[in-house]
Design an enzyme around this catalytic site. Structure first.
Site, short mmCIF file in Angstrom:
data_model
loop_
_atom_site.label_atom_id
_atom_site.label_comp_id
_atom_site.label_asym_id
_atom_site.label_seq_id
_atom_site.Cartn_x
_atom_site.Cartn_y
_atom_site.Cartn_z
N SER A 18 -57.99 31.61 40.47
CA SER A 18 -58.02 30.58 39.43
C SER A 18 -57.05 29.44 39.73
CB SER A 18 -57.74 31.18 38.05
OG SER A 18 -56.40 31.56 37.96
N GLN A 20 -55.71 26.08 42.14
CA GLN A 20 -56.36 24.82 42.53
C GLN A 20 -57.44 25.00 43.60
OE1 GLN A 20 -54.65 20.99 43.27
NE2 GLN A 20 -53.04 22.21 44.24
N ASP A 165 -56.22 21.12 59.34
CA ASP A 165 -55.53 20.25 60.30
C ASP A 165 -56.52 19.68 61.31
OD1 ASP A 165 -52.86 21.14 59.24
OD2 ASP A 165 -53.61 23.04 60.00
N HIS A 193 -49.64 26.29 61.25
CA HIS A 193 -50.04 25.36 60.19
C HIS A 193 -48.77 24.87 59.51
CE1 HIS A 193 -51.90 23.40 56.84
NE2 HIS A 193 -51.21 24.14 56.01
#
Ligand code: NAD
Ligand code: LMR
Length: 333
Positions: A18, A20, A165, A193
């Site tokens: 739930s 973003q 990326d 990352h």
């Protein structure tokens, strides 16, 4: 057009469902963007107890879309239930950095989450089909922790996301060269990352012509392109006041689709279990250029010669991943 007759549904676990990214991701999975218009899905959503009400709302909205491919929704705060029989696991939920929190504290807080989830995957997931994508940061090290806590699952079934990326790099290159993102071949992201990642254009081409010769602007590559891709996450946060979500979900969809159906001979970037290729340390989850065959098997592109500049960039991101691993070493089984 949806043809959902025939195929058995696959079970897709999504953590942080739930949040973003979850809010973008679930609807695209259920619509068929990830696995195609003939693959029914069951969504198995994991959230924290305090977010169960929000998850209920998301689940109501999923119902209200009347997606033909959506054959079930599990809402749970129990990782064992979320990963039961899972063919796919998208590990998005993670502890965000709060005020005053050091990087080491963040690594440790997430190490706990991903240890629990690795164990739950080991006990409950479908080991013959499972594909795990870690999105929650620090994604590479979280993938390592989850995999190490799942000793009966092949570590190659775990991955971390550098596709965002990769896509960010493609967008910058397309704009610079006045081409389409689909024209750009053999671009890749090496390493973590994070801001040490190395977006590498040295093997890249457009219609068989080398990218470096088309761009012909080393200064732009080093002073503009590389930092823009490396810092894009921070730039989105500065502009939106929130971290990237729709683009992150879109990259997760791309990653899982390509890992399932192949890349058609093209390169993409995935952070995967390193056997030591190109001098990364064995056991790290390291982003490499990969090609995925139509049967869903990825292979690292072999035989690339890195120049001195690339070797330095590679070393920097490698060292950071070793440092991250060292910070959580005592928490590894
Ligand atoms: P968010 O805070 O909006 O949502 C995270 C959700 O995860 C929350 O709903 C939270 O309740 C849940 N959660 C936290 N711990 C959990 C646990 N142990 N089990 C289940 N659920 C849990 O965050 P977001 O914007 O959706 O981002 C999620 C993560 O993805 C962050 O770590 C972010 O840094 C990372 N991210 C990664 C990339 C990438 O390219 N790899 C890109 C963008 C964001
Ligand atoms: C991104 O690349 O957009 C995110 O990983 C940034 C962040 O720190 O959440």
């Amino acid at each position: 057009f949806v043809n959902a007759k025939g195929k058995q549904p696959v079970r897709i676990a999504v953590t942080g469902a739930s949040g973003q990214i979850g809010y973008q991701l679930l609807f695209r999975i259920a619509s068929g963007s990830m696995l195609g218009p003939d693959q029914p899905v069951i969504l198995q959503c994991l959230e924290l107890p305090q977010a169960m009400n929000a998850l209920k709302g998301v689940s109501m909205e999923l119902d209200d879309c009347a997606f033909p491919l959506l054959k079930g929704i599990v809402q749970t705060d129990d990782p064992n239930r979320a990963f039961a029989g899972a063919d796919y696991a998208l590990l998005v939920g993670a502890r965000p950095r709060s005020k005053g929190m050091e990087r080491g504290d963040l690594l440790k807080a997430n190490a706990e989450i991903f240890s629990v989830q690795g164990k739950a995957l080991d006990k409950n997931a479908n080991k013959d089909t499972l594909r795990v994508l870690v999105v929650g940061n620090p994604a590479n090290t979280n993938a390592l922790i989850a995999a190490r806590n799942a000793p009966s699952i092949d570590p190659k079934r775990f991955s971390a996301m550098t596709r965002l990326d990769h896509n960010r790099g493609l967008a910058q290159l397309a704009e610079k060269t006045g081409s389409s993102v689909t024209d750009i071949e053999k671009f890749c992201i090496w390493g973590n990352h994070s801001a040490t990642q190395y977006p590498d254009i040295n093997f890249g081409s457009i219609n068989g012509k080398s990218l470096t010769s088309i761009i012909n602007d080393d200064e732009w590559v080093k002073k503009n392109f590389i930092p823009t891709v490396q810092q894009r996450g921070a730039a989105i946060i500065a502009a939106r006041g929130l971290s990237s979500a729709a683009s992150a979900a879109s990259a997760a969809i791309d990653h899982m689709r390509d890992w399932t159906y192949g890349t058609n001979g093209q390169w993409t970037s995935m952070a995967i279990y390193s056997e030591g290729e190109y001098g990364a340390d064995k056991g790290l989850y390291f982003s490499y250029p990969v090609i995925v065959s139509p049967n869903g098997k990825y292979e690292i592109v072999k035989g690339l010669q890195l120049d001195q500049f690339s070797k330095e960039r590679f070393e920097k991101t490698r060292a950071e991943l070793v440092e991250e691993m060292t910070a959580i070493k005592e928490l590894l089984p």
